[in-house]
Scaffold this motif. Structure first.
Motif, PDB file in Angstrom:
ATOM      1  N   ARG A 416      87.932  15.085  74.090  1.00 57.60           N
ATOM      2  CA  ARG A 416      87.365  13.822  74.576  1.00 57.60           C
ATOM      3  C   ARG A 416      87.545  12.763  73.496  1.00 57.60           C
ATOM      4  O   ARG A 416      87.473  13.078  72.293  1.00 57.60           O
ATOM      5  CB  ARG A 416      85.855  13.959  74.819  1.00 57.60           C
ATOM      6  N   VAL A 417      87.705  11.502  73.930  1.00 56.83           N
ATOM      7  CA  VAL A 417      87.899  10.430  72.952  1.00 56.83           C
ATOM      8  C   VAL A 417      86.647  10.275  72.067  1.00 56.83           C
ATOM      9  O   VAL A 417      86.752  10.062  70.855  1.00 56.83           O
ATOM     10  CB  VAL A 417      88.263   9.090  73.652  1.00 56.83           C
ATOM     11  N   GLY A 418      85.451  10.436  72.670  1.00 61.17           N
ATOM     12  CA  GLY A 418      84.213  10.309  71.903  1.00 61.17           C
ATOM     13  C   GLY A 418      84.178  11.279  70.732  1.00 61.17           C
ATOM     14  O   GLY A 418      83.914  10.902  69.587  1.00 61.17           O
ATOM     15  N   LYS A 419      84.500  12.532  71.034  1.00 55.71           N
ATOM     16  CA  LYS A 419      84.507  13.561  69.991  1.00 55.71           C
ATOM     17  C   LYS A 419      85.592  13.245  68.948  1.00 55.71           C
ATOM     18  O   LYS A 419      85.368  13.383  67.739  1.00 55.71           O
ATOM     19  CB  LYS A 419      84.787  14.934  70.646  1.00 55.71           C
ATOM     20  N   ALA A 420      86.763  12.813  69.460  1.00 59.43           N
ATOM     21  CA  ALA A 420      87.872  12.492  68.551  1.00 59.43           C
ATOM     22  C   ALA A 420      87.464  11.369  67.597  1.00 59.43           C
ATOM     23  O   ALA A 420      87.787  11.405  66.402  1.00 59.43           O
ATOM     24  CB  ALA A 420      89.106  12.098  69.353  1.00 59.43           C
ATOM     25  N   LYS A 421      86.720  10.383  68.090  1.00 56.61           N
ATOM     26  CA  LYS A 421      86.276   9.267  67.226  1.00 56.61           C
ATOM     27  C   LYS A 421      85.398   9.779  66.092  1.00 56.61           C
ATOM     28  O   LYS A 421      85.530   9.373  64.943  1.00 56.61           O
ATOM     29  CB  LYS A 421      85.517   8.224  68.060  1.00 56.61           C
ATOM     30  N   GLU A 422      84.480  10.713  66.453  1.00 54.95           N
ATOM     31  CA  GLU A 422      83.616  11.308  65.411  1.00 54.95           C
ATOM     32  C   GLU A 422      84.470  11.980  64.339  1.00 54.95           C
ATOM     33  O   GLU A 422      84.243  11.820  63.145  1.00 54.95           O
ATOM     34  CB  GLU A 422      82.719  12.396  66.031  1.00 54.95           C
TER      35      GLU A 422
END
Ligand code: NDP
Length: 429
Positions: A416-422
């Motif tokens: 997921r992009v959210g996880k990737a951002k983290e």
């Protein structure tokens, strides 16, 4: 000998892949230079191709490998933004190759030009008048574009239908004249449109009606290409699934698409996942191919599966795909876009008929790739692993960070992009 069975291609750098392709004879030095350019389509050319140009827009050009079609090896240029398409096509092509490869054929390249006539005082008489002058009209069409006749093509036939003749029809009664034109190696839009426009005054004289539309039909159902493959079940074995289970799952998936338009649309989108990238890579008009393909999928009155999957007497999985294929190896952007020219060289096709057959074989492979995944592990396992790098880039990863973040996403099973951002933020600390 040229072989498209190139192992380890995936693990090479882009430079290594280009060099190998050149050494194997798939790319001339000039084409190698073209594909190595940062921007192959220069602004000046682009500015002449369409209107109001402000830049060019690039997409990845990948290669489908392992394709053996009518005993000839093909490396397939594919232009697409979606991960896992090229890998899946190459995976299936390797399986089909071990079963003897794809068999393909194509009809003559006969395209259709339409002339709409309204307001005829007597529609039946108007129809007869045109049919009586059929030969003269065919000759007149050919005189409007003599060079295609010299090339061995040209107008070859004509017919007429009366539309909306039933009493109470909510639409205007009209004549539809169809001219059948062999466009040789061109998609033929300009040849056809020139011919039908030139016939308009004669048609008006013959029918005492008024001509409105004069244009080609994208429902190119006389310009068909067909691919088949026969695969032994043992080649389909995947993880815990036996080859027979995979084969039967594929057939059930096909039966679902054949019985339900909601599934058929997605099933066929998966086929076009293979077809469009080759059509685009070779500079062809993918909207024309898309329109014709979907219309052909509804030719029996209900929108259905483009492919047919069955089992033969020996238990082999048999796949078939037949589609209209209005593409060319000349004309349009095929010789204008430098990468289209290079793609045709990589393919090594000698005619539009051959290109059409290659394209349907890729469509058939792509369909099996999707159905095999759906009938076994599900589509997400393979797809998301390959998609993870795009997710990492979307989250702001660059350079070596891309692979590190992508691998972590797969490991954590959270693509997921959210996880990737983290993860990108953590990496930057
Ligand atoms: P072009 O007119 O660009 O090229 C075709 C011409 O190439 C032929 O007329 C012929 O001209 C020449 N040619 C050279 N070698 C051959 C050969 N071996 N076989 C046949 N012709 C040859 O392209 P098209 O007419 O094919 O048009 C394709 C474009 O039209 C596409 O880009 C499409 O987007 C666009 N288009 C599509 C429409 C639609 O789909 N509804 C409508 C309108 C346009 P000569 O003999 O004079 O040398």
């Amino acid at each position: 000998m040229k072989t498209s069975r190139i192992s380890g291609f995936y693990n090479m750098t882009v430079e290594e892949r280009r060099k190998l392709l050149h050494e194997m004879g798939f790319l001339t030095a000039e084409d190698l230079n073209t594909i190595s350019n940062r921007s192959s389509l220069d602004l000046e050319t682009a500015d002449h191709m369409i209107e109001n140009v402000v830049g060019t827009y690039e997409l990845p050009l990948g290669l489908g490998l392992n394709f053996l079609i009518n005993d000839k090896d093909y490396v397939i240029p594919m232009v697409i933004e979606e991960a896992s398409v090229v890998a899946s096509a190459s995976h299936i092509a390797r399986i089909v190759r071990e079963s003897g490869g794809f068999r393909t054929e194509a009809t003559e390249r006969v395209m259709i030009g339409q002339i709409q006539v309204v307001g005829c005082p007597d529609f039946l008489e108007a129809k007869e008048a045109i049919l009586r002058q059929k030969q003269t009209l065919i000759e007149a069409a050919n005189n409007a574009y003599p060079s295609i006749v010299t090339r061995g093509g040209g107008a070859i036939d004509l017919d007429v239908r009366i539309l909306n003749e039933e009493a109470g029809s909510r639409f205007t009664q009209m004549l539809m004249v169809h001219i059948y034109i062999n466009t040789c190696d061109a998609m033929g839009a300009n040849i056809i449109n020139t011919m039908v426009e030139s016939l308009a005054p004669v048609v008006e004289d013959l029918t005492n009606g008024k001509v409105y539309l004069r244009i080609l039909s994208n429902y190119a159902d006389r310009c068909l290409a067909r691919a088949t493959c026969i695969i032994s079940p043992q080649l389909l074995r995947t993880g815990d699934f036996s080859g027979e289970e995979v084969r039967d799952g594929v057939i059930l998936a096909y039966e679902l698409a054949a019985s339900d338009p909601y599934r058929a649309v997605t099933h066929n989108k998966g086929i076009m996942n293979g077809i469009d990238p080759v059509v685009i890579a070779t500079g062809n008009d993918w909207r024309a191919v898309e329109a014709g393909a979907h219309a052909y999928a509804a030719r029996n009155g209900t929108y259905s599966s483009m492919t047919v999957w069955s089992k033969d007497e020996e238990g082999n999985l048999v796949g078939e795909l037949e589609l209209p294929m209005s593409i060319g190896t000349v004309g349009g952007a095929t010789r204008v876009h430098p990468l289209a020219k290079a793609s045709l060289e990589i393919l090594g096709v000698e005619s539009a008929k051959e290109l059409a057959q290659v394209i349907v074989a890729v469509g058939l492979a792509q369909n099996l790739g999707a159905l095999k995944a759906l009938a076994t592990d599900g589509i997400q396992k393979g797809h998301m692993a390959l998609h993870s790098r795009s997710v990492a880039i979307a989250a702001g990863a660059t350079g070596e960070m891309i692979d590190i973040v992508a691998e972590e996403l797969i490991k954590q099973k959270q693509i997921r992009v959210g996880k990737a951002k983290e993860l990108v933020e953590e990496y930057k600390k």
